[in-house]
Design an enzyme around this catalytic site. Structure first.
Site, PDB file in Angstrom:
ATOM      1  CB  ILE A  51      42.316  38.132  36.691  1.00  6.18           C
ATOM      2  CG1 ILE A  51      43.516  38.400  37.288  1.00  6.18           C
ATOM      3  CG2 ILE A  51      41.686  37.324  37.032  1.00  6.18           C
ATOM      4  CD1 ILE A  51      42.802  39.100  38.611  1.00  6.18           C
ATOM      5  CG  ASP A  52      47.458  36.406  32.845  1.00  2.00           C
ATOM      6  OD1 ASP A  52      47.037  35.568  32.290  1.00  2.00           O
ATOM      7  OD2 ASP A  52      48.152  35.313  34.563  1.00  2.00           O
TER       8      ASP A  52
ATOM      9  CG  HIS B 198      38.397  33.582  39.019  1.00  2.26           C
ATOM     10  ND1 HIS B 198      39.684  32.337  39.305  1.00  2.26           N
ATOM     11  CD2 HIS B 198      37.405  32.592  39.550  1.00  2.26           C
ATOM     12  CE1 HIS B 198      38.969  31.270  40.297  1.00  2.26           C
ATOM     13  NE2 HIS B 198      38.028  31.320  40.231  1.00  2.26           N
TER      14      HIS B 198
ATOM     15  CB  CYS C 225      31.415  54.910  34.334  1.00  2.48           C
ATOM     16  SG  CYS C 225      29.741  54.272  33.295  1.00  2.48           S
TER      17      CYS C 225
ATOM     18  CB  CYS D 267      27.124  56.702  34.088  1.00  2.00           C
ATOM     19  SG  CYS D 267      27.464  55.814  35.172  1.00  2.00           S
TER      20      CYS D 267
ATOM     21  CB  THR E  18      44.684  24.545  38.928  1.00  2.52           C
ATOM     22  OG1 THR E  18      43.761  24.832  39.359  1.00  2.52           O
ATOM     23  CG2 THR E  18      44.273  23.202  37.493  1.00  2.52           C
TER      24      THR E  18
ATOM     25  CD  GLU F 251      53.499  20.684  44.942  1.00  2.00           C
ATOM     26  OE1 GLU F 251      54.242  20.829  44.993  1.00  2.00           O
ATOM     27  OE2 GLU F 251      53.094  22.374  45.276  1.00  2.00           O
TER      28      GLU F 251
END
Length: 305
Positions: free
Chosen positions: A138-139, A154, A203, A208, A246, A273
């Site tokens: 998410i970076d 994500h 917002c 809003c 991953t 690994e």
């Protein structure tokens, strides 16, 4: 169908989801090859390459993973804060956590793995071939490296979603609001800011002013159906798949590459690994992604200069 079979039940699809070990009974399989020359022959012929990336890629840029031993922010583990319930109960605390993560990212840079992927995408695109990145991170480091065709399954630290009107918007402000300036220190002795909700990120749409939340997938939330549909389409057409950094133990992404492999497509794993999915893949290259990936993706001798 690839992705739709993997639509996980509520509570198991977050970017910070606890590690869920795959419980398949793997048949006896040939040990994956680490022959880079053989992989490069597959790479040279591939027309549609899917690259699935996880936390291991970002970790090499110094990005905290908030997993495993020491994976705490103050006295909390990430899963204590990354839930709709936590945000409803204490939005100030949750925003401190995400403000800290946003500010940390400002000092982090794409590493050789990010750059190799972006260069490969651009180069093969000029040859009429495609590279798509499906990331659990998410970076936004893939974007900063120059990648264009990225699915952030994500979400992103640098997008917000309004709790009232639902608008999703890019947000790179630093700080994201004045009240969070200087807040979010990770030291366990840090006193909570307890910012009034009306001073938290709001917002900016006319009439809003709803409370904003990070546009990331939390515990108890499902992934965006439109993104999953697009990912499914990409995985169904790819003729080479790379799994980079991953753990292959978090759903639904843990099943993406194994299901691609099940239809005979070569899959190459680049990781520090072996993982529960390693035996399902044709190739496994062990070591830091920033070292193993660039030579795998560099220009092949068959490519026109």
């Amino acid at each position: 169908m690839i992705v739709r079979q993997l639509w996980c039940s509520r509570g198991s699809t977050s970017h910070l989801c606890a590690a869920v070990r795959l419980n398949w009974r793997s048949p006896k399989m040939t040990r994956p090859s680490s022959d880079l020359t053989a992989f490069r022959e597959h790479f040279a012929k591939a027309k549609h390459i899917a690259i699935i990336t996880g936390a291991g890629v970002s970790a090499e840029s110094g990005v905290p993973t908030f997993r495993g031993p020491g994976g705490f922010w103050r006295k909390w583990q990430a899963q204590d804060l990354a839930t709709p319930e936590a945000f409803s109960r204490d939005p100030s605390l949750v925003w401190e956590f995400y403000h800290y993560r946003r500010e940390v990212m400002r000092s982090k840079m794409p590493n050789p793995a990010h750059l190799a992927i972006a260069e490969c995408e651009a180069r093969l695109g000029q040859q009429g071939r495609s590279v798509v990145i499906i990331t659990q991170n998410i970076d936004e480091l893939h974007h900063r490296a120059g990648s264009k065709h990225v699915y952030e399954i994500h979400g992103s630290l640098f997008k917000t979603r309004c709790m009232s009107c639902g608008e999703v918007k890019a947000n790179h402000k630093s700080p994201i609001c004045p009240a969070l300036d200087g807040k979010g220190a990770p030291d366990p002795n840090t006193k909570e800011a307890r910012i009034p909700v009306e001073l938290l990120p709001r917002c900016e749409r006319k009439s809003c002013n709803g409370l904003l939340r990070p546009h990331v997938v939390w515990f108890g939330e499902t992934l965006d159906s439109d993104i999953l549909t697009a990912v499914e389409r990409e995985l169904e057409k790819c003729d080479l798949c790379l799994v980079v950094g991953t753990s292959s133990i978090v759903y639904p992404a843990a099943m993406f590459a194994p299901q691609v492999a099940s239809r005979g497509v070569p899959v190459a794993e680049f990781n520090m690994e072996c993982t529960p999915a390693t035996q399902r893949f044709k190739y496994h290259f062990e070591g830091p992604c920033g070292s193993t990936l660039p030579p795998a993706l560099e220009r092949h001798e068959s490519e026109a200069v």
